[in-house]
Structures are given as structure tokens and as C-alpha cells.
Design an enzyme around this catalytic site. Structure first.
Site, PDB file in Angstrom:
ATOM      1  N   ASP A  55     -10.186   1.245  -7.403  1.00 10.46           N
ATOM      2  CA  ASP A  55      -9.545  -0.069  -7.383  1.00 10.46           C
ATOM      3  C   ASP A  55      -9.565  -0.693  -5.993  1.00 10.46           C
ATOM      4  OD1 ASP A  55      -7.698   2.030  -6.740  1.00 10.46           O
ATOM      5  OD2 ASP A  55      -6.038   0.604  -6.895  1.00 10.46           O
ATOM      6  N   HIS A  56     -10.171  -0.012  -5.025  1.00  9.06           N
ATOM      7  CA  HIS A  56     -10.326  -0.547  -3.669  1.00  9.06           C
ATOM      8  C   HIS A  56     -11.795  -0.754  -3.297  1.00  9.06           C
ATOM      9  CE1 HIS A  56      -6.046   0.265  -2.562  1.00  9.06           C
ATOM     10  NE2 HIS A  56      -6.191   1.070  -3.603  1.00  9.06           N
ATOM     11  N   HIS A  79     -10.758   5.267  -3.629  1.00  6.56           N
ATOM     12  CA  HIS A  79     -10.358   5.001  -5.006  1.00  6.56           C
ATOM     13  C   HIS A  79     -10.994   3.714  -5.534  1.00  6.56           C
ATOM     14  CE1 HIS A  79      -6.537   7.711  -4.650  1.00  6.56           C
ATOM     15  NE2 HIS A  79      -7.657   8.393  -4.704  1.00  6.56           N
TER      16      HIS A  79
END
Length: 333
Positions: free
Chosen positions: A108-109, A106
């Protein structure tokens, strides 16, 4: 707090657009976390500078070890402020990065990977992820990563995403700790792509007997065993709720019902249409698919719609369960 974490990348079993007001209210209640905090002598946390309704205070980056060379877990969402913050923090502390470990794909990682490689070109071939992208290295289950003062062991925990990995910090003389990624959050509960895999991963995490959790979002989980009990109880309660509703429906002489009809059976007819269609129905569908895999429910296709029924009721093998007694209708396939 700006909603920099307000992206719409979300798992199929949950559409957070339908819960904007609820999520906004929850954000206001979150504890404030410092941008940089030395949590233990071995664990340094740096916030991703991407706070939002789905990322809470921001994605946590963890810097692990006690020597000059250390490990990093997760890289935020690609915010320029994060790149500046981590560069300044590492320089001020005389830290270099040996390897970067990503919990899952994902954005946001993984969004800060390019910034790390720009800042530290030697890292280009030291980015690790399960199901790696081009140029990245694979993380496999039980793989270990060592730096001075820290040994980290990978644990494959699919469910939130197929490639999701947690990491166990194994150091003698200290409470066992786990970096739980997005499987277990510091606040609230996570979303999932596949509930059956997610439940298996919850049990796998529980079996590791770690005491402390470092989540990808939110504060430190000081009592991880208690959090795991709560997570498992919450998901199991949803399964029982679905089974009870199906049993009640069948006991009234009805054959089967759609996911939408089941949501109305459980939550009533007064639900906001958007909440029902985009949040509850996808989640209940995941519960039904898991129960089907367990042999507890089945479905038929009528007029092009999938309609669900409880297996025992259709087979006439037991009496209808009383309200709240879903355990009476759990029979293995």
C-alpha cells in the site's frame, strides 16, 4: 467508503482478520480527508484512493517542496484513481518529481511506483528505498534529499518492517516535522514485525524532538511529542501487564506457561477463540520475545511447547510482586 485497502498483508504480530468488526466500527469514526490538501507551503497531501480497514482514509502520498521540482513520499497501493489524481494535480500546479522516497516495502506504499514511471519515465532510476528492489536506489540512515524549499533527512526506524524509514523535514523558522510512515499513525497504533526494534525506533523518533507528524495513514499529528508519550506508555504498559501475570502465576506455585495460557491469564477465558489465536497470542509472543531479550523472562520447552517464566521468580531472588507493581520485578539480566 469502499474497502479498497482491505488487503491481508499484515505483520506477524497482528492478524487484523480477527478484528474486522472493530476495525469497521473505527472506520466509521475517522475524520473525512480531502483527496488533495495543501497542508503547509511545503507539504501537499494526496490520498491513495485505497480506503479500508487497514489503510484508514487511504495511504497518504506527500509532495514536498516549493519549487517546480519536488519530492514524493510513498505511492499508494496502485489504484488507477490515484494515478489519475496525482497526474492531474501535478500538471495543474506545474510540478515535476525529482525523486520518489518509499517508507517501506508494503504494497500500500509501493503499489503506485509502476504508474509513476509510466507517467514520468525519467523517474525510473530515481526511486529510493531502504533495502531497495532491483532498479531502485538505496536510502541509508541520515541521508538527505534536497529540492527547492525543502530538505528531508532519512531516519531508519525498523520494527513495523525491517526496512522502515521516517523522514525529517528540516527547514529553519518552522516547527520540525517528521513523515512517520507506518511507525506512527494518525489514528490508533501501528503493528510491528519486531517489538524490540519498534520500541527502539519509538525512542529514536522521540529523541528527534519533532513537533508535527505526517503519517502514512490518517490526519496530521499536530502534537507529535504527546503522541510519542502515548505510544511508549501503551507498549510499556503491555510489558508490565505480561510481567505481572507471570509473577502472579509463579506466586501460586506454577512453574511456567505457554503464550496461549498467558493470554488466558491476562484476558480471561471468555475471549473469542479467533481473536485470541490470531490477534492477541501473536502480539503477546512479541512482548515475551522482547522481554527475553531484556533478560526479564525465560522459557523452557516441555512436550514440544515453549513455556515462559519470569526470571526473578525462577531464581527466587525476590518476593512475588503485588498486583499492579510490575516495576518491582524488573531486574537486568
Amino acid at each position: 467508503m469502499d474497502d479498497k485497502g482491505g488487503y491481508r498483508q499484515i505483520n506477524s504480530a497482528f492478524n487484523a482478520c480477527a478484528f474486522d468488526d472493530i476495525l469497521g466500527s473505527q472506520m466509521a469514526q475517522l475524520p473525512e480527508l480531502p483527496d488533495v490538501e495543501q497542508l503547509t507551503p511545503r507539504v501537499l497531501r494526496i490520498l491513495g484512493q485505497n480506503p479500508g480497514k487497514f489503510t484508514f482514509q487511504g495511504t497518504n502520498t506527500y509532495v514536498i517542496g516549493t519549487g517546480r521540482q519536488r519530492l514524493i513520499i510513498d505511492t499508494g497501493g496502485g489504484e488507477a484513481d490515484w494515478a489519475s489524481l496525482i497526474n492531474d494535480t501535478l500538471k495543474a500546479r506545474g510540478i515535476t518529481i525529482a525523486r520518489v522516497l518509499l517508507t517501506h516495502w508494503h504494497g500500500d506504499h509501493t503499489g503506485g511506483v509502476a504508474d509513476l514511471i509510466r507517467l514520468y519515465p525519467d523517474l525510473e532510476h530515481h526511486i529510493y528505498k531502504n533495502q531497495p528492489d532491483r532498479g531502485q536506489q538505496n536510502i541509508y540512515h541520515a541521508q538527505t534529499f534536497d529540492v527547492e524549499g525543502a530538505t528531508v533527512r532519512a531516519l531508519h526506524t525498523p520494527g513495523h518492517s525491517e526496512d522502515h524509514m521516517c523522514f525529517i523535514l528540516e527547514e529553519e523558522g518552522e516547527p520540525r516535522a517528521m513523515f512517520t510512515g507506518d511507525t506512527i499513525l494518525g489514528h490508533g497504533t501501528s503493528t510491528m514485525e519486531d517489538l524490540s526494534s519498534f520500541m527502539d525506533s519509538l525512542q529514536n523518533i522521540t529523541d528527534q524532538q519533532c513537533e508535527v507528524g505526517y503519517s502514512a495513514h490518517g490526519a496530521v499529528i499536530e502534537n507529535l511529542p504527546l503522541k510519542m508519550v502515548q505510544e511508549l506508555r501503551h507498549k510499556t504498559r503491555r510489558e508490565a501487564q505480561v510481567l505481572t501475570a507471570l509473577a502472579s502465576y509463579a506466586s501460586r506455585g506454577q512453574r511456567s506457561l505457554t503464550t496461549s495460557e498467558l493470554v488466558a491469564e491476562i484476558y480471561g477465558q471468555s475471549l473469542n477463540a479467533e481473536t485470541r489465536a490470531f490477534a492477541l497470542e501473536p502480539f503477546i509472543d512479541q512482548v515475551l520475545r522482547k522481554l527475553a531479550g531484556d533478560g526479564k523472562v525465560g522459557f523452557e520447552v516441555r512436550a514440544g511447547q515453549r513455556k515462559w517464566f519470569i526470571m526473578d521468580m525462577m531464581q527466587g531472588s525476590i518476593r512475588p510482586a503485588r498486583s499492579g507493581s510490575a516495576r518491582e520485578i524488573l531486574v537486568a539480566a
